[in-house]
Design a protein around this motif. Structure first.
Motif, mmCIF file in Angstrom:
data_model
loop_
_atom_site.group_PDB
_atom_site.id
_atom_site.type_symbol
_atom_site.label_atom_id
_atom_site.label_comp_id
_atom_site.label_asym_id
_atom_site.label_seq_id
_atom_site.Cartn_x
_atom_site.Cartn_y
_atom_site.Cartn_z
ATOM 1 N N TYR A 113 6.212 -1.972 8.256
ATOM 2 C CA TYR A 113 5.320 -3.158 8.025
ATOM 3 C C TYR A 113 4.284 -3.575 9.345
ATOM 4 N N TYR B 35 10.268 2.309 5.055
ATOM 5 C CA TYR B 35 9.129 1.176 5.106
ATOM 6 C C TYR B 35 8.697 1.099 6.496
ATOM 7 N N LEU C 284 3.306 -1.055 4.104
ATOM 8 C CA LEU C 284 2.964 0.125 3.785
ATOM 9 C C LEU C 284 4.369 1.008 3.475
ATOM 10 N N VAL D 50 0.809 -1.235 0.099
ATOM 11 C CA VAL D 50 0.159 -0.095 -0.123
ATOM 12 C C VAL D 50 0.820 1.296 0.025
ATOM 13 N N ILE E 150 5.964 5.710 3.248
ATOM 14 C CA ILE E 150 5.564 6.537 4.441
ATOM 15 C C ILE E 150 5.919 8.006 4.509
ATOM 16 N N SER F 275 1.206 4.699 0.886
ATOM 17 C CA SER F 275 0.247 5.386 1.858
ATOM 18 C C SER F 275 0.030 6.738 1.290
ATOM 19 N N LYS G 30 -7.777 4.763 2.210
ATOM 20 C CA LYS G 30 -8.063 3.504 3.116
ATOM 21 C C LYS G 30 -9.321 2.774 2.396
#
Ligand SMILES: Nc1ncnc2c1ncn2[C@@H]1O[C@H](COP(=O)(O)OP(=O)(O)OP(=O)(O)O)[C@@H](O)[C@H]1O
Ligand SMILES: [Mg+2]
Length: 232
Positions: free
Chosen positions: A224, A222, A211, A182, A214, A184, A189
């Protein structure tokens, strides 16, 4: 003229800089996956995301290197037949690959390439076919993955975004677990939840979320977290 050093592979930080904090992040992801199941077999792991460009291929490649560095025999497969990129990350040719084997133009063994990381082997996507989804749901694909199970400890499969085409859902049904990347900064969402729902729709097992991005400005870092699929 002096000989040029081999070019470090962009995006393959686990290989070029195994001691960096980002490489440590990939090792954490590996460890989380290793411990995510005690009883169940978790051998074929698919990586996908909701939308394009969230970091699927980068994650697949570095996760594969991280497993190989832990002395696992790893096969990394590029099943993004529409937009292949693992061959570029590993600086290999895409002339032969998964599609070549599925069309039986070559044996599987002939399309498996060695990488610069010990224990890590790569199957590039191969030439783009007119019918990627059909090819991925074919009997040949099932047979190929079954043959691979006997020969490798871990198989990592890169796929297209799950909300764009059905390919990732098809591959998910043939995998033991799915990692969802994902971005971010890009994905809200509700998108991520839609991706999760698409995986659940085919009874895939979501083993973790990465994720990515970030805060790209600060450190490309990263984070996680791993979570078991919620039971309905
Ligand atoms: N954590 C990160 N930090 C910085 N750049 C990143 C990060 N993750 C991915 N990228 C960059 O973002 C771009 C997209 O990454 P990648 O190709 O891995 O995504 P993808 O999800 O596989 O894309 P596609 O949907 O096109 O297959 C690449 O240029 C990659 O170098
Ligand atoms: Mg990709």
């Amino acid at each position: 003229m002096s000989r040029l050093m081999p070019k470090p592979k962009r995006n393959l930080i686990t290989e070029s800089n195994p001691k960096s904090p980002i490489s440590e992040g990939y090792r954490m992801l590996r460890t989380n996956i290793e411990f995510s199941t005690v009883d169940d077999k978790l051998q074929i792991i698919m990586v996908t995301s909701s939308k394009p460009g969230e970091g699927k291929s980068t994650t697949s490649a570095n996760l594969a290197v991280a497993f190989a560095q832990a002395n696992k025999k790893v096969l990394l497969i590029d099943a993004d037949l529409r937009k292949p990129s693992l061959h570029r990350i590993f600086q290999k040719s895409n002339r032969l690959g998964l599609t070549t084997a599925l069309f039986k133009q070559k044996e599987l063994a002939d399309v498996i390439m060695v990488s610069d990381t010990e224990n890590l082997f790569l199957v590039p996507a191969g030439p783009t076919p007119p019918n990627p989804s059909e090819l991925l749901s074919s009997k040949q694909m099932h047979a190929l993955l079954e043959a691979i199970r006997d020969a490798y400890d871990v198989v990592i499969i890169d796929t297209p975004p799950i909300l764009s085409v059905t390919d990732a859902q098809i591959v998910a049904t043939q995998s033991d677990g799915v990692v969802l990347v994902v971005d971010s900064g890009k994905v809200k969402k509700d998108m991520a939840l839609k991706a999760k729902a698409s995986l659940e729709h085919v009874n895939a097992r979501l083993i973790g979320v990465v994720l990515n991005n970030i805060n790209r400005k600060q450190s490309d870092s990263y984070y996680y977290y791993y979570g078991e699929r919620e039971e309905a």
